[in-house]
Design a protein around this motif. Structure first.
Motif, short mmCIF file in Angstrom:
data_model
loop_
_atom_site.label_atom_id
_atom_site.label_comp_id
_atom_site.label_asym_id
_atom_site.label_seq_id
_atom_site.Cartn_x
_atom_site.Cartn_y
_atom_site.Cartn_z
N ASP A 1 10.04 -13.55 -2.12
CA ASP A 1 11.25 -12.77 -1.83
C ASP A 1 11.42 -11.67 -2.88
O ASP A 1 12.52 -11.44 -3.38
CB ASP A 1 12.49 -13.67 -1.76
N HIS B 1 16.80 -14.29 7.89
CA HIS B 1 17.75 -14.44 6.79
C HIS B 1 19.02 -14.88 7.53
O HIS B 1 19.65 -14.08 8.22
CB HIS B 1 17.95 -13.12 6.05
N TYR C 1 23.62 -9.83 6.58
CA TYR C 1 23.91 -8.46 6.18
C TYR C 1 24.59 -7.66 7.28
O TYR C 1 24.42 -7.94 8.46
CB TYR C 1 22.60 -7.74 5.82
N CYS D 1 13.99 -9.88 6.22
CA CYS D 1 15.45 -9.99 6.19
C CYS D 1 16.14 -8.91 7.03
O CYS D 1 17.27 -8.52 6.74
CB CYS D 1 15.98 -9.94 4.76
N HIS E 1 13.60 -18.01 2.77
CA HIS E 1 14.21 -18.47 1.52
C HIS E 1 15.28 -19.55 1.79
O HIS E 1 16.45 -19.40 1.44
CB HIS E 1 14.77 -17.31 0.70
N HIS F 1 6.69 -12.68 2.19
CA HIS F 1 8.07 -12.22 2.00
C HIS F 1 8.21 -11.40 0.73
O HIS F 1 8.68 -11.87 -0.30
CB HIS F 1 9.02 -13.42 1.98
ZN LIG Z 1 16.61 -12.39 2.74
#
Ligand SMILES: [Zn+2]
Length: 556
Positions: free
Chosen positions: A440, A243, A215, A114, A273, A84
């Motif tokens: 991340d 994500h 997002y 993500c 994460h 990641h």
């Molecule tokens: Zn993420």
């Protein structure tokens, strides 16, 4: 003296002698020697266990080698794997890519996390997408306009980075390519187009599919839409990483959502994460989320999680804007909130809780949100300070006004570090037998990046093994090597075993240290004595040798 250049151009057989071998499986270490021929491990000989040596490939004959390295009882481990990193742009565009990673012992990375990626780039929405991902992936060079996964991979291969780099396909980027940042669901033909992008990536060796449901534009996607999309490529059995929609108040329902997507689409899933955000949720919500995951695992579902060893997260300032004030076009959103009415609405929306969306600014407070990336030279001084202090210093009564004006001025291109997690929660996740280590890492050309970019992997050893004694060293190494290689099907890497690629670290575990902090984040980790990739010496004497380029890897 043999120079590094000689070693790598003449490599035939290399012997690593007298190491304390942590083979990546999580088993206890043993003293032994490793023989490398060309790019592979060909024999492993425990020094004190001849009786058990057949299964380890010991031929019983004397060994000869062109080069011998003495490990002097230091740890000899597989090269670390970070699945990641948001390194999609850096891996192609930064000629030094690999140094920050190798200093930590990371020899293999995956990008495309993500849901975010710089491709598919489509005229019309492409530039907006690159602007949106800039705080996370960094600024794309002018020439970077990849229409598809295969185009990106061709350039990654040409760039030939110093470490192994694989790539996933991001469903957020795909959705943006197909229909921009709009709220409306896929039409039939748009859905077919999106499926086509995924299939093309699977065929070209993508290590997985990543989604960014938190997002835009995927925060507008329904569970059913995501499931249908993923189901279309289920036959490839690639890892699906999430994500998730919310990591705060909606953590549990967000975990339930992705469990159901994995179950219904019949694909292995990984929660990226994994954490619990928001002071009210600390030491509570994470246990409920773990219960859900463990119920699913008990019923046979293939689920894992990953984590990074910090209590601060990092994301874009845009992600703090409630969906209720977001428009199809980022420019429209920013134009709206710049009006008197829009400013009023924003204030109202950011001061309340939302169903199905976590209001991080409200949950942790502006004093825990630190600016880490801006584009305007006049705003550079903001970097490193929190929004509450910045608002007061600059004469704003309400931090929301500062937040709003900064977003408008920077056209949304602001990165932040959020001190949003509880150490006890992070420790709980670290101990889960199905949790992997990641960083991340964000590559926004930040003057003040999150220190996880430079320090995650050594920090696991210093903080979680030695300081707080949460993990044994062999378990920590397993979470940084074999577990990740197996989850993502990274071929013949992640363990020290005969037949595998010789990706090997040598270090004194007490001395491999992260030096990066929130205040001074751009410090290389120290203490890695040597690293090999494909049997070539890539790190020596505390620096990158630049004598070998490992390059792009693909799912096989
Ligand atoms: Zn993420």
């Amino acid at each position: 003296m043999t120079s590094v250049k000689d070693i790598n151009s003449w490599i035939m057989k290399t012997l690593i002698k007298n190491g304390l071998i942590y083979d990546g499986t999580g088993d206890k270490p043993y003293e032994g020697d490793i023989l490398i021929k060309d790019d592979r491990i060909v024999e492993i000989r425990p020094s004190d266990d001849v009786g058990n040596s057949n299964q380890l490939g010991y031929s019983g004959e004397g060994w000869s080698a062109d080069f011998v390295f003495y490990a002097d009882h230091k740890a000899v481990t597989p090269g670390f794997i970070d699945s990641h990193r948001h390194c999609d742009i850096a891996a192609v565009a930064d000629p030094n890519f690999g140094e920050i990673e190798l200093a930590q012992g990371i020899t293999t990375v995956l990008g495309g996390n993500c849901g975010l990626a710089p491709f598919p780039y489509i005229e019309g929405t492409g530039q907006q997408m690159l602007d949106f991902i800039e705080p996370v992936l960094g600024k794309a060079p002018e020439w970077m306009k990849y229409a598809s996964y295969p185009e990106y991979m061709a350039d990654l291969e040409a760039a030939n980075p110093y470490i192994n780099v694989g790539q996933m396909i991001g469903t957020g980027a795909v959705k943006t390519a197909v229909k921009g940042f709009g709220k409306s669901p896929y039409t039939r033909s748009e859905m077919d187009k999106a499926k086509g992008y995924l299939r093309e990536a699977m065929e070209a060796g993508a290590f997985g599919i990543s989604t960014g449901i938190m997002y835009i534009p995927e925060c507008h996607s329904t569970t059913a839409e995501l499931t249908e999309l993923i189901k279309s490529v289920a036959e490839y059995k690639r890892m699906l990483t999430f994500h998730i929609r919310g990591e705060g108040d909606s953590l549990v329902s967000s975990v339930e959502e992705v469990l159901s997507i994995g179950r219904d689409a019949e694909v292995p899933i990984n929660i990226s994460h994994f954490k619990s955000v928001g002071i009210e949720n600390w030491q509570q919500t994470i246990y409920q989320a773990i219960d859900k995951i463990e119920e699913a695992r008990a019923s046979g579902q293939d689920v894992s999680v990953d984590f990074y060893p910090y209590t601060g997260g990092s994301t874009t300032l845009m992600s703090l804007l409630p969906p209720s004030v977001q428009e199809t076009d980022i420019k429209d959103t920013l134009r709206n909130i710049s009006t008197l009415e829009g400013a009023k609405l924003l204030k109202k929306e950011i001061n309340r809780k939302h169903d199905g969306w976590d209001n991080t600014a409200l949950n942790i407070g502006w004093d825990r949100i630190i600016i880490s990336y801006v584009t305007k030279p006049t705003n550079k001084d903001f970097v490193g300070d929190n929004i509450q202090d910045l608002a007061h210093k600059n004469g704003y009564e309400d931090p929301i006004d500062f937040f709003r004006e900064l977003l408008i001025e920077e056209q949304g291109k602001v990165g932040v570090i959020q001190m949003s997690m509880d150490q006890h929660d992070v420790d709980t996740i670290a101990k889960l037998p199905y949790s992997m280590v990641i960083s991340d890492s964000l590559y926004g050309n930040a003057d003040s990046p999150h220190p996880r970019l430079f320090g995650s992997f050594p920090r696991i050893i210093q903080e979680f093994v030695y300081k707080r004694k949460i993990l044994s060293l062999e378990t920590a190494i397993n979470k940084m090597t074999q577990m990740t290689a197996e989850r993502f099907h990274i071929d013949r890497r992640g363990t020290l075993a005969v037949g595998n690629y010789a990706d090997i670290n040598i270090f004194d575990p007490q001395r491999l240290k992260d030096m990066a902090s929130y205040k001074k984040p751009k410090k290389l980790s120290v203490g890695l004595e040597m690293a090999f990739i494909d049997g070539r010496l890539v790190w020596n004497d505390n620096k990158i040798t630049k004598a070998y380029r490992a390059g792009a890897i693909r799912h096989k």
